[in-house]
Design an enzyme around this catalytic site. Structure first.
Site, PDB file in Angstrom:
ATOM      1  CG  HIS A 110      42.752  28.816  33.188  1.00 39.45           C
ATOM      2  ND1 HIS A 110      42.737  29.783  34.144  1.00 39.45           N
ATOM      3  CD2 HIS A 110      42.187  29.298  32.226  1.00 39.45           C
ATOM      4  CE1 HIS A 110      42.005  30.623  33.766  1.00 39.45           C
ATOM      5  NE2 HIS A 110      41.600  30.628  32.524  1.00 39.45           N
ATOM      6  CG  HIS A 154      42.046  37.878  32.456  1.00 34.98           C
ATOM      7  ND1 HIS A 154      42.377  38.691  31.458  1.00 34.98           N
ATOM      8  CD2 HIS A 154      41.790  36.823  32.111  1.00 34.98           C
ATOM      9  CE1 HIS A 154      42.027  37.957  30.157  1.00 34.98           C
ATOM     10  NE2 HIS A 154      41.693  36.659  30.754  1.00 34.98           N
TER      11      HIS A 154
END
Length: 750
Positions: free
Chosen positions: A47, A94
Site C-alpha cells: 500500500h 478504499h
C-alpha cells in the site's frame, strides 16, 4: 532505547518476509524495536511502497503534456489549464475498509482523497467514484438470497457513506460508474476521486526542509482507529483473523471542512514549508515521505501528539490512521502565524518536533528512544524493496478465447432481449445512487450525473472541466492488454462527447494477489495497454493507486484498472450533451458496424456467458474519431454526441431517447445489416459515437469524416413516441423511461 524485538515470527505477522527482516537488521546494524518494526512493516507494505507494482508503473507516461509535476512527486497530479490555473486530481481505493465497514470505509475514502487535493493548495470542486459490488439481481443457487442481502447491504451503505461525507463537506459528487458482478461479492471495489482548482502561485508541496524548522500535527486528535490498516492491505480479507482486522476509521466531514479552510489559509500565509495528509500509516508515512523528499530528517516527541486515548503505545501512535489530520513543517519564527490560523478554525495545532539535517526519523515517547531509522530507506523511490513478480498467461484464457460467438442462438424476440439488457443493473440509470449525492453544491455543475461525462464550470472564466471514471473489468479479464487500452480510450471518448479535450489521467489499479503469476500477468498487460493508449492520446498519468489482494477463497475480482479522465472545455457555450434534441434531426453513426459479441452485456445477460475476446480497439482510429468529434462540436455542427459502449448500439440509441428525463424523444432507425442482427445491435465494438444533427449539416459532417478516414453512416432520425430499430425492436419511450430510471430502485426494494 526501547527493548529490541528478536522474534522473527512477529515480523512475519506484520507482513515482512525473512529477506526484508534481514535487510532491516543490515540497515539498522542492530535488532529493531517493536515501533521500528511497525514502521518498516507499513512503509514496506504494498500500500505504501508499491514494491510489487512500481516497476510496471514506471513504464507509464508520467510527464509531459500539460503536467506541472511528474507523477508521484506530490500528493496529487497537477495539470495546467491556462490563465494561471491548475487542476489537482487523484483517485485512490478504499476497498478493504469498505468490505469490513462499508459506510465508514467509503466515507473515509472520500475524506482521504479530498485531503490529498487541498494539501496541494487546491480547493476541491468535485468528487467522483467508481464502485463494484456483487449481484443485486436474483439468480440460481441455495445461497443466492444471502449473497443478494450482503451485496445490497454493501451497495446501500457505501453509497450512503460517500453521499453523507461529500454532502456535509460541501463538494458536489458529480460522476462515477457502478458495475455488479459475482466476482466482487466478497471484495467490493470502492475507488474515490477528487478534483480541485489552484492558482499556479498558491500550490503547496509535501516537503520537509530547513534545519530547526518546527513540525506540527494539525487537525483531529489521534486514536486507535485504523492501526492495522496499512499492513492489513497485504492480506486477504476473508482469511484475516478478527485480531488482525483493522479497527474502523471514522470520518468527520465537518472537521474536514474546517481543516480545508485552515490548510488553504496557512498555505496562502507563506508561513509553511510543506504539508502532507496523514493517510495510510499516519504519522509514519507523512514524516518519512516529507523527510525523504527534502533529503533531511525529523525528530519527533510523541508525548506532544494530541490523543483521544491516553493509553496508546508509540507503535499505535505512529501507525494510527485517524482521519482529518495533517503534518506540516513551518518556517522557524512563523510558528505563531500557524497556531493563530488553526486556533481560528478551532483545530489542534501542536508542535511535535523539528527538522534535522540528518536522514533520520528519531522518535521519542515517555522518555525512551522508540525509533531511530533512516527516512529514505522507507519510501518509494528510496530504499524500499522492489520486486519483479513472475507472470504466466492465465489458463482460463485458453477457454474464453476459443469461444465461438456463432454458437449463440439469435433471440426469437428482439424487443424482449433488448429490455433484459437495458434493465441490467450495469446499464440502467443510477439515479437511485446519484440522487443521494448533492450534485449542485457550489453551483458549478453544468452536466449532471447520468451522461457520458460530467462537466463543471470554472468561475470567472469561460472554461469548464469534463470528468469521467471508467473501466469494464470484464474486458480486462478477457484480454488484459486490450481491456486496459479500452479503459483509457472509453474514458477519453466520454469526455470528448461533452466537448472536452482529454488532458491527463489518474488511475486506480484493482487486482488480486500479485504473488499469483496469472494475476501479475493481468496486471502487467493491463498497465501496458494503459500506457500505449495514454501515449497515443496524449494523456499522461498524473498518479494514482494500486490495490492488490482483492480476492477471497471463493472469488477473485476481475482485473479492474479504473481510469479517471480529466478534460478541458475552453468555452462553456460549446458544451455538448448526449440526448436527442429536436424532432427530424438526423442520427449518424460515427465508426464501424459491430461483428462480435465477446465480453458484451448481451452475452452475459441473455446467454449467461463471459467469453470471447474483448472488443477490438484500433488506437489510431480512436484518435481520429475523437479529433473529428471535437471538431464537429467546436464548429457547432451537431446537436448531441453519445459514446456507444455497454449494451451496444441498441442501448445507446435508447439512452439518447430518455437521457433528458424531462423531455424524452423517440427515434426511427433503419439500415441494412452487414452482419448478424444481434451482433450489430448488441455488440460492443469500440471507437463508435452516435451523433445527431440538422439535415442541412449532414453533407459537411460526412465530408469531414471522410477526411479523417472515419465511417459516418446515416441510420435514422429523431421523432415519434417509440424507439424503433429496424423491424427488430420497438419500445414506447415512456416505457423506456421507466425501465431506465426505476430498475435499480426496484431491485433495491425487492
Amino acid at each position: 532505547m526501547a527493548e529490541p524485538i528478536v522474534d522473527f515470527s512477529l515480523a512475519q505477522e506484520l507482513g515482512l518476509n525473512e529477506e526484508e527482516y534481514n535487510r532491516i537488521l543490515e540497515i539498522l546494524g542492530r535488532v529493531p524495536t517493536y515501533t521500528e518494526l511497525g514502521i518498516f512493516s507499513v512503509m514496506w507494505s504494498e500500500h505504501c511502497s508499491y514494491k510489487n507494482s512500481i516497476l510496471q508503473i514506471k513504464t507509464l507516461p508520467r510527464s509531459g503534456g500539460k503536467l506541472l509535476v511528474s507523477a508521484g512527486d506530490e500528493n496529487a497530479g497537477l495539470v495546467d489549464i491556462g490563465d494561471g490555473l491548475a487542476v489537482a486530481f487523484k483517485i485512490e481505493s478504499h476497498n478493504h475498509p469498505s468490505a469490513v465497514e462499508p459506510y465508514q470505509g467509503a466515507a473515509t475514502g472520500v475524506g482521504g482523497i479530498l485531503r490529498d487535493i487541498f494539501t496541494m493548495g487546491a480547493r476541491p470542486v468535485a468528487s467522483l467514484n467508481s464502485l463494484r459490488f456483487g449481484r443485486i439481481t436474483s439468480g440460481n443457487g441455495e445461497n443466492d438470497k444471502e449473497k443478494l442481502t450482503r451485496s445490497k447491504y454493501l451497495f446501500k451503505n457505501v453509497v450512503k457513506g460517500i453521499g453523507d461525507y461529500g454532502n456535509c463537506f460541501g463538494v458536489p459528487t458529480i460522476s462515477g460508474e457502478i458495475y455488479f458482478e459475482d466476482c466482487y461479492h466478497d471484495n467490493p471495489l470502492v475507488n474515490a476521486m477528487a478534483v480541485g482548482i489552484v492558482k499556479h502561485n498558491q500550490t503547496a508541496s509535501a516537503t520537509a526542509k530547513g534545519e530547526g524548522n518546527p513540525v506540527f500535527i494539525v487537525g483531529s486528535s489521534t486514536g486507535k482507529d485504523g492501526i492495522h490498516g496499512a499492513t492489513f492491505a497485504s492480506e486477504e480479507i476473508s482469511e484475516a483473523s478478527e485480531s488482525k482486522r483493522p479497527s474502523v476509521q471514522v470520518g468527520d466531514p465537518f472537521t474536514e471542512k474546517l481543516l480545508l479552510e485552515a490548510s488553504l489559509e496557512v498555505i496562502r500565509s507563506g508561513a509553511i514549508v510543506g504539508i502532507q495528509d496523514m493517510g495510510a500509516a499516519g504519522i509514519t508515512c507523512s514524516s518519512s515521505e516529507m523527510s525523504a523528499k527534502g533529503k533531511c530528517g525529523m525528530k519527533i516527541n510523541l508525548d506532544l501528539v494530541p490523543l483521544r486515548d491516553k493509553n496508546m503505545s508509540a507503535y499505535e501512535i505512529m501507525l494510527s490512521e485517524s482521519q482529518e489530520r495533517m503534518l506540516l513543517v513551518a518556517e522557524k519564527g512563523k510558528e505563531q502565524i500557524v497556531k493563530d490560523i488553526f486556533a481560528k478554525w478551532d483545530l489542534n495545532c501542536v508542535q511535535v518536533g523539528e527538522v534535522i539535517p540528518e536522514d533520520r526519523l528519531i522518535i521519542h515517547y515517555k522518555g525512551k528512544l522508540e525509533a531511530d531509522v533512516p527516512a529514505d530507506v522507507l519510501v518509494l523511490g528510496g530504499g524500499a524493496p522492489v520486486y519483479k513478480r513472475e507472470t504466466k498467461k492465465p489458463e482460463y484464457l485458453n477457454d474464453t478465447m476459443n469461444f465461438d460467438p456463432y454458437s449463440v442462438k439469435e433471440p426469437v424476440r428482439y424487443t424482449e432481449a433488448f429490455k433484459k439488457i437495458f434493465t441490467s443493473p450495469n446499464i440502467a440509470n443510477k439515479k437511485w445512487v446519484y440522487e443521494q449525492y448533492d450534485t449542485e453544491v457550489r453551483t458549478n455543475t453544468l452536466i449532471m450525473p447520468g451522461g457520458d461525462a460530467s462537466v463543471l464550470r470554472i468561475k470567472h472564466t469561460d472554461k469548464c472541466l469534463s470528468m469521467k471514471t471508467d473501466c469494464n473489468g470484464r474486458y480486462v479479464y478477457l484480454n488484459p492488454y486490450k481491456g486496459g487500452m479500452i479503459a483509457v480510450c472509453e474514458s477519453a471518448r466520454n469526455v470528448v462527447c461533452t466537448g472536452g479535450k482529454p488532458l491527463a489521467i489518474t488511475n486506480c489499479l484493482n487486482f488480486g494477489n500479485p504473488y499469483n503469476p496469472e494475476v501479475y500477468y493481468q496486471f502487467a498487460e493491463a498497465v501496458r495497454g494503459i500506457g500505449d493508449a495514454c501515449r497515443k492520446l496524449g494523456t499522461p498519468v498524473t498518479g494514482g493507486n494500486v490495490s492488490f489482494y482483492n480476492q477471497s477463497k471463493e472469488y477473485a475480482v476481475y482485473p479492474t484498472p479504473v481510469i479517471g479522465m480529466l478534460g478541458l472545455i475552453e468555452d462553456y457555450k460549446k458544451i455538448m450533451t448526449s440526448y436527442f434534441k429536436n424532432d427530424d434531426d438526423i442520427i449518424i453513426l460515427l465508426g464501424k458496424r459491430c461483428n462480435n459479441i465477446g465480453g458484451s452485456e448481451y452475452l452475459k445477460i441473455i446467454n449467461n456467458k463471459v467469453a470471447g475476446d474483448a472488443p477490438d480497439i484500433n488506437i489510431d482510429e480512436e484518435q481520429r474519431l475523437q479529433d473529428l468529434t471535437l471538431e464537429l462540436i467546436d464548429k457547432g455542427l451537431i446537436k448531441s454526441a453519445h459514446d456507444i459502449s455497454d449494451g451496444g448500439l441498441a442501448a445507446a440509441l435508447a439512452e439518447c431517447c430518455v437521457m433528458n428525463s424531462n423531455h424524452i424523444r423517440g427515434c426511427k432507425i433503419g439500415f441494412e445489416y452487414k452482419y448478424r442482427k444481434d451482433f450489430e445491435l448488441f455488440g460492443e465494438s469500440q471507437s463508435r459515437i452516435l451523433i445527431s444533427a440538422k439535415e442541412d449539416k449532414v453533407t459537411v459532417i460526412t465530408e469531414m469524416a471522410v477526411k479523417k478516414n472515419i465511417n459516418a453512416e446515416v441510420i435514422g432520425f429523431v421523432g415519434g413516441k417509440c424507439c424503433i430499430i429496424n423491424d427488430e425492436i420497438s419500445v414506447p419511450v415512456s416505457n423506456l423511461k421507466s425501465l431506465y430510471y426505476e430498475t435499480i430502485e426496484n431491485y433495491m426494494n425487492e
